[in-house]
Scaffold this active site. Structure first.
Site, mmCIF file in Angstrom:
data_model
loop_
_atom_site.group_PDB
_atom_site.id
_atom_site.type_symbol
_atom_site.label_atom_id
_atom_site.label_comp_id
_atom_site.label_asym_id
_atom_site.label_seq_id
_atom_site.Cartn_x
_atom_site.Cartn_y
_atom_site.Cartn_z
ATOM 1 C CG HIS A 97 -1.929 -1.088 1.251
ATOM 2 N ND1 HIS A 97 -3.289 -0.851 1.224
ATOM 3 C CD2 HIS A 97 -1.794 -2.436 1.296
ATOM 4 C CE1 HIS A 97 -3.937 -2.004 1.246
ATOM 5 N NE2 HIS A 97 -3.049 -2.980 1.298
ATOM 6 C CG ASP A 140 -4.800 2.070 1.969
ATOM 7 O OD1 ASP A 140 -5.671 1.290 2.412
ATOM 8 O OD2 ASP A 140 -3.911 1.695 1.189
#
Length: 495
Positions: A24, A129
């Site tokens: 990520h 995110d």
């Protein structure tokens, strides 16, 4: 096009919130650099350990004049029942700690709120995110648009969107082995229930956390996707429509890494000397090497790793095998030496224990294929390098990515894995592909059959399209412009 002059008269300030996991963080740092190259002021909010991981790459970006700054916040580990020092997903010794990790991460709301009160200039946009639902509350409190980043492809995002709207499809399946067809999909694609990253029901704390994530997804202003229009046009178009037009494909973001050092250190400092790695690659024939990497969170049991190794050996092809540096692999390293495996393959195989300079390796002319766990970053990096994929999905969105690469794009070969490697059940699941299966799959990918040649041709074509997408006038380059213009208009209307 959004110009430097416009930025100076009304500077845009984006605050980025990466989730603390390598898969990520890596693309989010690339996104920071891409936006900064357009004159946007960037602030990255992360924890001290995660900031240290990207220090070299970001320092080079800042020294080159890019307006990027990093703000560090301490992770409240103890308050969430997490051992000190566990600041990244791949540092967790067991998945039982995952719930504590997610709790700790989402306890950052209060310190981040204080940061926003003091931030100057006032942020114009949040890019967060999807694993950090607390950022929706920050966005609402300060009246800032929040753009979501999932780290997945449009194929997977559309699949999840459809299955959330039609939950009965998955809920009515009689067993985990029963196949179903995803409705309203551009292609006919079948899955089993465990292969799709949509939980119909999760107990206790997990239920609350996943519901928060889904709600934050629904209420976000829009989505950016690390893919390119030409790779999955039908899925990109349908997903954009599902998001009321607020979905921007801006990838492959990895292509912002043009300097050799950035390629070598993308994500972390490599555990092999760059020159040693290049020397080995230079000694091999063009397109002959199979690169094998099953990600930073590979949980295959020892029995399966042995079969993989023996299959690679029997394939008689040169290979680089990256093995994650974690506790369980101690037994694997013992087997390497005690069984004579390391000695037998020393002229043909290169073993990298830990972190590898993946982008550097994939872009080398001697590499001709990529055995991957199908994490989206790796899948996209392989295709961007024009390499055919040998797919070995483990969990999460990885079966979706395999279906896209093999069935839709026809740029890969499946190793034959049909069920996820569930955390805590690895030994029970055991071997899913034996050494003969590995050898056969490698031959299907790297051999001289007409099918293998066509897969390689298709992968090369997709790689060329990826590079065109990020050039000025390309689809992804234009989509970044469109995103900035959208946020600019919002910022001006709010003032």
């Amino acid at each position: 096009m959004v110009s430097e002059i416009t930025h100076k008269s009304y500077p845009l300030h984006f605050v980025l919130f990466p989730f603390m996991a390598q898969g990520h963080m890596i693309p989010m740092v690339d996104i920071a650099r891409l936006l900064a190259q357009r004159g946007v002021k960037i602030t990255i909010v992360t924890t001290p350990h995660n900031a240290a991981r990207f220090k070299n790459v970001l320092s080079r970006a800042i020294e080159s004049g890019l307006p990027i700054s990093i703000v560090q916040v301490k992770l409240p580990s103890q308050e969430a029942g997490l051992p000190e020092g566990n600041e990244t997903l791949d540092s967790l010794v067991s998945m039982e700690l995952m719930i504590h990790f997610l709790k700790a991460v989402n306890m950052l709301e209060e310190p981040v709120q204080k940061l926003f009160e003091e931030m100057s200039p006032q942020p114009s946009c949040i890019i967060s995110d999807f694993c950090l639902p607390y950022t929706s509350k920050i966005a609402k409190k300060f009246n800032i648009p929040k753009i979501l980043f999932h780290g997945m492809c449009c194929f997977c995002l559309l699949c999840m969107h459809i299955l959330r709207k039609n939950r009965e499809i998955v809920e009515n399946l009689k067993s985990d082995k029963e196949h179903f067809v995803v409705p309203y999909f551009p292609d006919r694609v079948e899955f089993t229930r465990p292969q799709v990253p949509v939980a119909t029901y999760v107990p206790g704390d997990w239920h609350e956390i996943t519901e928060d994530m889904v709600e934050a997804d629904k209420t976000s202003y829009g989505v950016i996707v690390n893919t390119y229009q030409e790779l999955e046009p039908a899925y990109a178009n349908d997903y954009k429509e599902a998001r009321s037009g607020k979905a921007w494909t801006i990838g492959p973001v990895s292509l912002c890494n043009k300097v050799g050092a950035d390629k070598a250190e993308r994500g972390n400092k490599a555990d092999i000397d760059q020159d040693e790695c290049l020397k080995w690659l230079n000694s091999k024939e063009e397109g002959s090497v199979l690169y094998v990497c099953l990600g930073s969170i590979c949980n295959l049991p020892l029995s399966q790793l042995k079969e993989l190794g023996l299959g690679l050996e029997e394939s008689q092809r040169p290979f680089i095998w990256v093995i994650r540096g974690w506790e369980k692999n101690k037994e694997l390293h013992e087997w390497f030496s005690e069984s004579g495996f390391e000695e037998r393959i020393k002229d043909r195989g290169l073993l990298i224990k830990g972190w590898a300079p993946q982008m550097l390796i994939l872009s080398h002319h001697s590499v001709g294929g990529f055995l991957t766990h199908c994490g989206w970053n790796s899948t996209l990096e392989g295709l961007t390098a024009g390499l055919p994929l040998l797919t070995w999905p483990l969990f999460a969105d990885q079966f979706c990515n395999e279906k896209l690469a093999v069935q839709v794009l026809k740029a890969g070969v499946s190793a034959g894995v049909d069920q996820p490697m569930k955390w805590g059940e690895e030994e029970k699941i055991g071997v899913l592909v034996d050494k003969e299966g590995v050898k056969k799959a490698v031959e299907e990918l790297m051999g001289e059959s007409d099918d293998a040649k066509e897969i390689r041709r298709r992968a090369k074509e997709l790689g060329e399209l990826a590079h065109k997408a990020v050039e000025e006038g390309g689809s992804s380059h234009s989509n970044i412009t469109s995103l900035l213009e959208d946020i600019m208009q919002l910022a001006q209307s709010n003032n």
